[in-house]
Design a protein around this motif. Structure first.
Motif, short mmCIF file in Angstrom:
data_model
loop_
_atom_site.label_atom_id
_atom_site.label_comp_id
_atom_site.label_asym_id
_atom_site.label_seq_id
_atom_site.Cartn_x
_atom_site.Cartn_y
_atom_site.Cartn_z
N ASP A 214 72.48 -1.87 26.33
CA ASP A 214 71.91 -1.68 25.04
C ASP A 214 72.00 -2.79 24.09
O ASP A 214 71.31 -3.37 23.23
CB ASP A 214 72.51 -0.47 24.48
N ARG A 215 73.08 -3.81 24.30
CA ARG A 215 73.41 -5.05 23.38
C ARG A 215 72.64 -6.34 23.86
O ARG A 215 72.73 -7.44 23.30
CB ARG A 215 74.79 -5.33 23.47
N LEU A 216 71.85 -5.91 24.88
CA LEU A 216 70.83 -7.43 25.45
C LEU A 216 69.98 -7.69 24.35
O LEU A 216 69.47 -6.73 23.63
CB LEU A 216 70.34 -6.83 26.67
N PRO A 217 69.75 -8.95 24.22
CA PRO A 217 68.74 -9.28 23.05
C PRO A 217 67.40 -8.85 23.45
O PRO A 217 66.92 -8.89 24.85
CB PRO A 217 68.59 -10.83 23.41
N ALA A 218 66.63 -8.15 22.64
CA ALA A 218 65.60 -7.38 22.65
C ALA A 218 64.39 -8.26 22.32
O ALA A 218 64.22 -8.75 21.03
CB ALA A 218 65.46 -6.25 22.20
N PHE A 219 63.18 -8.44 22.90
CA PHE A 219 62.08 -9.35 22.19
C PHE A 219 60.92 -8.19 22.09
O PHE A 219 60.12 -7.96 22.71
CB PHE A 219 61.48 -10.41 23.26
N ASN A 220 61.06 -7.60 21.04
CA ASN A 220 60.08 -6.50 20.72
C ASN A 220 59.92 -5.36 21.47
O ASN A 220 59.25 -4.61 21.77
CB ASN A 220 58.92 -6.75 20.44
N VAL A 221 61.14 -5.04 22.44
CA VAL A 221 61.22 -4.08 23.40
C VAL A 221 62.80 -3.55 23.64
O VAL A 221 63.60 -4.58 23.65
CB VAL A 221 60.65 -4.47 24.87
N GLY A 222 62.89 -2.32 23.59
CA GLY A 222 64.12 -1.97 23.74
C GLY A 222 64.59 -1.83 25.27
O GLY A 222 63.96 -1.19 26.07
N TRP A 223 65.78 -2.35 25.91
CA TRP A 223 65.99 -2.44 27.30
C TRP A 223 66.48 -1.11 27.64
O TRP A 223 66.51 -0.66 28.92
CB TRP A 223 66.88 -3.64 27.49
#
Length: 69
Positions: free
Chosen positions: A34-43
């Motif tokens: 959940d804390r991964l950097p998101a590039f306009n997408v939620g992981w």
């Protein structure tokens, strides 16, 4: 006599699958995803769907897998 060997092997594999599923859905791992950097997408939704699909696919494969003659 061979039936018990096959049955115990399948039981061991299913228990291993339960352990993998518990590991995939443990809160610390979910928080990391959940804390991964998101590039306009939620992981997180992607991770949960893929983990869920993998557990179901492995369960189906283990339950349908037949031993050789």
């Amino acid at each position: 006599m061979k039936k018990t060997g096959i049955k115990s092997r399948q039981t061991e594999r299913l228990l291993a699958l339960v352990a993998v599923a518990l590991l995939l859905f443990c809160p610390p791992l979910i928080i990391v995803v959940d804390r991964l950097p998101a590039f306009n997408v939620g992981w997180l939704p992607l991770y949960l769907f893929c983990a869920w699909a993998a557990v179901i696919a492995l369960t189906a494969w283990l339950m349908e897998h037949r031993a050789g003659p």
